[in-house]
Motif scaffolding. Structure first.
Motif, mmCIF file in Angstrom:
data_model
loop_
_atom_site.group_PDB
_atom_site.id
_atom_site.type_symbol
_atom_site.label_atom_id
_atom_site.label_comp_id
_atom_site.label_asym_id
_atom_site.label_seq_id
_atom_site.Cartn_x
_atom_site.Cartn_y
_atom_site.Cartn_z
ATOM 1 N N ALA A 249 11.312 -21.579 13.600
ATOM 2 C CA ALA A 249 10.644 -21.097 14.812
ATOM 3 C C ALA A 249 9.936 -19.772 14.561
ATOM 4 C CB ALA A 249 11.655 -20.953 15.947
ATOM 5 N N LEU A 250 10.541 -18.899 13.771
ATOM 6 C CA LEU A 250 9.905 -17.621 13.455
ATOM 7 C C LEU A 250 8.620 -17.849 12.674
ATOM 8 C CD1 LEU A 250 10.022 -14.490 13.395
ATOM 9 C CD2 LEU A 250 11.288 -14.702 11.246
ATOM 10 N N LEU A 251 8.676 -18.732 11.678
ATOM 11 C CA LEU A 251 7.481 -19.032 10.890
ATOM 12 C C LEU A 251 6.385 -19.632 11.768
ATOM 13 C CD1 LEU A 251 9.141 -20.517 7.671
ATOM 14 C CD2 LEU A 251 8.152 -18.230 7.962
ATOM 15 N N ARG A 252 6.787 -20.493 12.705
ATOM 16 C CA ARG A 252 5.797 -21.101 13.590
ATOM 17 C C ARG A 252 5.175 -20.077 14.536
ATOM 18 N NH1 ARG A 252 9.115 -25.914 13.178
ATOM 19 N NH2 ARG A 252 10.489 -25.224 14.850
ATOM 20 N N ALA A 253 5.974 -19.109 14.984
ATOM 21 C CA ALA A 253 5.427 -18.083 15.874
ATOM 22 C C ALA A 253 4.380 -17.237 15.157
ATOM 23 C CB ALA A 253 6.559 -17.200 16.405
ATOM 24 N N VAL A 254 4.683 -16.831 13.930
ATOM 25 C CA VAL A 254 3.721 -16.040 13.159
ATOM 26 C C VAL A 254 2.495 -16.875 12.841
ATOM 27 C CG1 VAL A 254 3.351 -14.764 11.013
ATOM 28 C CG2 VAL A 254 5.528 -14.554 12.221
ATOM 29 N N HIS A 255 2.715 -18.148 12.494
ATOM 30 C CA HIS A 255 1.583 -19.031 12.191
ATOM 31 C C HIS A 255 0.716 -19.242 13.425
ATOM 32 C CE1 HIS A 255 -0.770 -22.280 10.489
ATOM 33 N NE2 HIS A 255 -0.463 -23.028 11.543
ATOM 34 N N ALA A 256 1.345 -19.366 14.587
ATOM 35 C CA ALA A 256 0.567 -19.557 15.816
ATOM 36 C C ALA A 256 -0.381 -18.388 16.052
ATOM 37 C CB ALA A 256 1.503 -19.731 17.014
ATOM 38 N N ILE A 257 0.096 -17.178 15.784
ATOM 39 C CA ILE A 257 -0.755 -15.995 15.970
ATOM 40 C C ILE A 257 -1.907 -15.996 14.974
ATOM 41 C CG2 ILE A 257 -0.814 -13.475 15.846
ATOM 42 C CD1 ILE A 257 2.129 -13.526 16.825
ATOM 43 N N SER A 258 -1.596 -16.227 13.701
ATOM 44 C CA SER A 258 -2.648 -16.148 12.679
ATOM 45 C C SER A 258 -3.641 -17.307 12.795
ATOM 46 C CB SER A 258 -2.030 -16.116 11.276
ATOM 47 O OG SER A 258 -1.375 -17.333 10.977
ATOM 48 N N SER A 259 -3.174 -18.478 13.208
ATOM 49 C CA SER A 259 -4.069 -19.629 13.290
ATOM 50 C C SER A 259 -4.907 -19.614 14.561
ATOM 51 C CB SER A 259 -3.275 -20.937 13.196
ATOM 52 O OG SER A 259 -2.366 -21.059 14.280
ATOM 53 N N SER B 134 0.885 -1.157 0.000
ATOM 54 C CA SER B 134 0.000 0.000 0.000
ATOM 55 C C SER B 134 0.925 1.210 0.000
ATOM 56 C CB SER B 134 -0.886 -0.007 1.256
ATOM 57 O OG SER B 134 -0.121 0.360 2.401
ATOM 58 N N PRO B 135 0.401 2.427 -0.040
ATOM 59 C CA PRO B 135 1.290 3.585 0.066
ATOM 60 C C PRO B 135 1.779 3.750 1.512
ATOM 61 C CG PRO B 135 -0.978 4.309 -0.092
ATOM 62 C CD PRO B 135 -0.986 2.838 -0.325
ATOM 63 N N GLY B 136 2.737 2.891 1.881
ATOM 64 C CA GLY B 136 3.338 2.998 3.201
ATOM 65 C C GLY B 136 3.432 1.713 3.968
ATOM 66 N N MET B 137 2.700 0.672 3.575
ATOM 67 C CA MET B 137 2.667 -0.580 4.318
ATOM 68 C C MET B 137 3.064 -1.761 3.431
ATOM 69 S SD MET B 137 1.392 0.182 7.427
ATOM 70 C CE MET B 137 0.826 1.790 8.049
ATOM 71 N N MET B 138 3.624 -2.799 4.089
ATOM 72 C CA MET B 138 3.755 -4.110 3.475
ATOM 73 C C MET B 138 2.493 -4.890 3.837
ATOM 74 S SD MET B 138 7.700 -5.192 4.318
ATOM 75 C CE MET B 138 9.055 -4.620 3.288
ATOM 76 N N LEU B 139 1.852 -5.473 2.841
ATOM 77 C CA LEU B 139 0.576 -6.143 3.058
ATOM 78 C C LEU B 139 0.747 -7.654 3.178
ATOM 79 C CD1 LEU B 139 -1.594 -4.142 0.495
ATOM 80 C CD2 LEU B 139 -1.119 -3.606 2.905
ATOM 81 N N GLY B 140 -0.206 -8.289 3.856
ATOM 82 C CA GLY B 140 -0.208 -9.740 3.977
ATOM 83 C C GLY B 140 -0.661 -10.393 2.685
ATOM 84 N N GLY B 141 -0.975 -11.669 2.749
ATOM 85 C CA GLY B 141 -1.365 -12.365 1.531
ATOM 86 C C GLY B 141 -2.083 -13.663 1.808
ATOM 87 N N SER B 142 -2.690 -14.211 0.768
ATOM 88 C CA SER B 142 -3.372 -15.494 0.842
ATOM 89 C C SER B 142 -2.952 -16.334 -0.353
ATOM 90 C CB SER B 142 -4.888 -15.288 0.832
ATOM 91 O OG SER B 142 -5.317 -14.654 2.007
ATOM 92 N N PRO B 143 -2.728 -17.648 -0.153
ATOM 93 C CA PRO B 143 -2.954 -18.403 1.090
ATOM 94 C C PRO B 143 -1.907 -18.156 2.162
ATOM 95 C CG PRO B 143 -2.026 -19.842 -0.579
ATOM 96 C CD PRO B 143 -2.297 -18.530 -1.264
ATOM 97 N N LEU B 144 -0.727 -17.635 1.777
ATOM 98 C CA LEU B 144 0.316 -17.336 2.746
ATOM 99 C C LEU B 144 0.782 -15.905 2.562
ATOM 100 C CD1 LEU B 144 2.500 -20.590 2.510
ATOM 101 C CD2 LEU B 144 0.929 -19.965 4.349
ATOM 102 N N GLY B 145 1.216 -15.291 3.648
ATOM 103 C CA GLY B 145 1.702 -13.929 3.578
ATOM 104 C C GLY B 145 2.690 -13.642 4.693
ATOM 105 N N LEU B 146 3.142 -12.409 4.736
ATOM 106 C CA LEU B 146 4.129 -12.010 5.741
ATOM 107 C C LEU B 146 3.621 -12.221 7.159
ATOM 108 C CD1 LEU B 146 5.327 -8.615 4.202
ATOM 109 C CD2 LEU B 146 6.549 -10.807 4.162
ATOM 110 N N TYR C 102 -5.870 -9.211 4.433
ATOM 111 C CA TYR C 102 -6.251 -7.857 4.879
ATOM 112 C C TYR C 102 -5.270 -7.253 5.885
ATOM 113 C CZ TYR C 102 -10.648 -9.044 2.637
ATOM 114 O OH TYR C 102 -11.599 -9.411 1.710
ATOM 115 N N ALA C 103 -4.254 -8.006 6.246
ATOM 116 C CA ALA C 103 -3.284 -7.508 7.233
ATOM 117 C C ALA C 103 -2.348 -6.490 6.599
ATOM 118 C CB ALA C 103 -2.486 -8.672 7.818
ATOM 119 N N TYR C 104 -1.911 -5.543 7.407
ATOM 120 C CA TYR C 104 -0.967 -4.526 6.944
ATOM 121 C C TYR C 104 -0.002 -4.195 8.073
ATOM 122 C CZ TYR C 104 -4.491 -1.721 9.401
ATOM 123 O OH TYR C 104 -5.378 -1.235 10.336
ATOM 124 N N GLY C 105 1.202 -3.826 7.695
ATOM 125 C CA GLY C 105 2.212 -3.491 8.694
ATOM 126 C C GLY C 105 3.558 -3.359 8.028
#
Length: 450
Positions: A422-432, A365-377, A384-387
């Motif tokens: 471990a980093l991927l699992r931590a992010v996945h734990a939050i989103s799941s 977006s103009p200022g953010m890195m956006l998430g994605g489907s089926p997988l994203g940041l 719909y995630a942004y950050g």
């Protein structure tokens, strides 16, 4: 003295293997029991009806963060997770300094434990904060996002950049992703000199059609836009728009001298990057990984406001900022940004495109890195995630579909290491564990004219 046979047997027992691996990966020694290294906010909310998270969900998320710390690549990890506006996790784990990273001769002394109040540099996640200041200028009529940058900064027109717009600059399409080779690194601490080099740079494309991540350069131009339109420096503007109204202790570019010893030290961990990755990161960051880490621990870095790279904040403060965004620009009854400003700043530009700096597809977006489907940041099904990400394993984001605002801050700077899974699992734990709970495709308007 051990015999050769005894030495060989002893050498290949697990403790020795762990020691060798830790030194090769430049990781810290992690104790079996982590409670003495953990600071927990007593105000964490444990109400499944209010948060939509059961105790086992919260426990699973924190267990994944502890696993990330156990990788040894991050001497400090802090997490703040808000769900439905409630703080369900706000914890820090590890060391401010004295972590004992192999090869770090500058980090001497006894270990200093981190706390919830330890400020951490957000690095490139600072870009999300700076971008919202520019969107605030547009909200107040001080700037037009579709106007050329050169309308406000005439020198930026050099070498064919006269038509590049502020909007394109926010979306990493200004064509000046890096400071030219040969420019001294100390230039980062001199706003006017750095800006001069950027304005005089040849663009990748004169029409702003090529996405190429601007790791450092964009921040200098955005800071100058604040100065020429508001007559204040970007530090003062951040205080005025966000830090003061939201009651932040830190949340500022750099740190004053009296606060610098409180900040988490940055560590070069993981395998050395080698020639290929070394050239890549020198191109993107303007320095090698180890040099970038050394620079970031210096007084010069902490003293200079670097709009693209050195907002310091606690995890709670970073999460608080994105909670304000999730709440359509409002914080505790005070309108920090208008709802339309938040919508404009988080709306996708033109789909996933190959970024010519990072060499991976990115949604901006103009200022953010956006998430994605089926997988994203920000995990699975995070369209719909942004950050924004920060060097190297810092993630700050909001996900309106899940009604969460998250800050995962780390002090190690590994690229290749034992932390990746471990980093991927931590992010996945939050989103799941934080399943979608908001209908993002409702038929009634999200915004109403008043």
């Amino acid at each position: 003295m051990l015999s050769q046979k005894e030495f060989t047997i002893t050498m290949w027992t697990p403790p020795y293997l762990k020691t060798i691996g830790r030194r090769l990966l430049r990781g810290i020694e992690v104790p079996a029991e982590l409670s003495a290294l953990t600071d927990i906010d007593p105000a964490e909310v444990r109400d499944p009806e209010a948060t939509g998270l059961a105790d086992e969900d919260v426990a699973a998320i924190w267990a994944a963060v502890e696993e990330l710390f156990r990788s040894g690549m991050h001497p400090m990890v802090s997490l703040c997770l808000r769900r439905r506006g409630q703080v369900v996790l706000n914890r820090s784990l590890g060391y401010v300094s004295g972590a004992g990273v192999p090869g770090d001769s500058e980090d001497s002394g006894e270990p200093v434990m981190a706390s919830l109040d330890t400020p951490v540099c957000l690095f490139s996640a600072s870009k999300a904060v700076t971008a919202m200041l520019i969107h605030k200028l547009a909200e107040d009529g001080d700037i037009d996002l579709l106007a050329p940058v050169s309308y406000y900064i005439p020198a930026f027109a050099a070498k064919g950049k006269s038509n590049i717009t502020v909007y394109q600059l926010l979306g990493h399409r200004a064509g000046v992703p890096g400071i030219p080779a040969g420019v001294p690194r100390e230039t980062l601490f001199d706003h006017d000199e750095a800006l001069g080099h950027i304005c005089d740079a040849e663009p990748l494309d004169r029409d702003g059609r090529i996405p190429a991540y601007h790791a450092v350069t964009g921040g200098f131009v955005l800071a100058e836009l604040v100065r020429v339109t508001r007559g204040v420096d970007i530090q003062q503007y951040l205080d005025e728009v966000v830090r003061g109204p939201m009651g932040m202790r830190y949340f500022r570019y750099g740190l004053p001298p009296e606060q610098r010893a409180l900040a988490a030290r940055h560590y070069a961990t993981g395998l050395p990057s080698g020639p290929l990755l070394g050239r890549f990161f020198t191109k993107v960051l303007g320095a090698s990984i180890d040099d970038a880490v050394a620079i970031s621990n210096s007084d010069g870095f902490m003293a200079a406001p670097i709009a693209s790279a050195n907002v310091y904040a606690t995890a709670e403060e970073a999460s608080r900022f994105f909670q304000m965004m999730i709440d359509h620009g409002q914080w505790q009854g005070r309108q920090i940004l208008s709802p339309l400003t938040v919508q404009r700043a988080t709306h996708e530009i033109d789909g996933a495109r190959l970024d010519k700096s990072l060499m991976v597809p990115m949604r901006y977006s103009p200022g953010m890195m956006l998430g994605g489907s089926p997988l994203g940041l920000y995990g699975a099904d995070s369209h719909y995630a942004y950050g924004h990400l920060g060097f190297s394993n810092i993630l700050c984001w909001g996900d309106p579909q899940r009604d969460i605002s998250v800050a995962l801050l780390t002090s190690g700077k590994p690229v290749l290491g034992s932390h990746i899974a471990a980093l991927l699992r931590a992010v996945h734990a939050i989103s799941s564990r934080c399943s979608p709970c908001v209908d993002m495709l409702r038929e009634e308007p999200h915004f109403q004219r008043v």
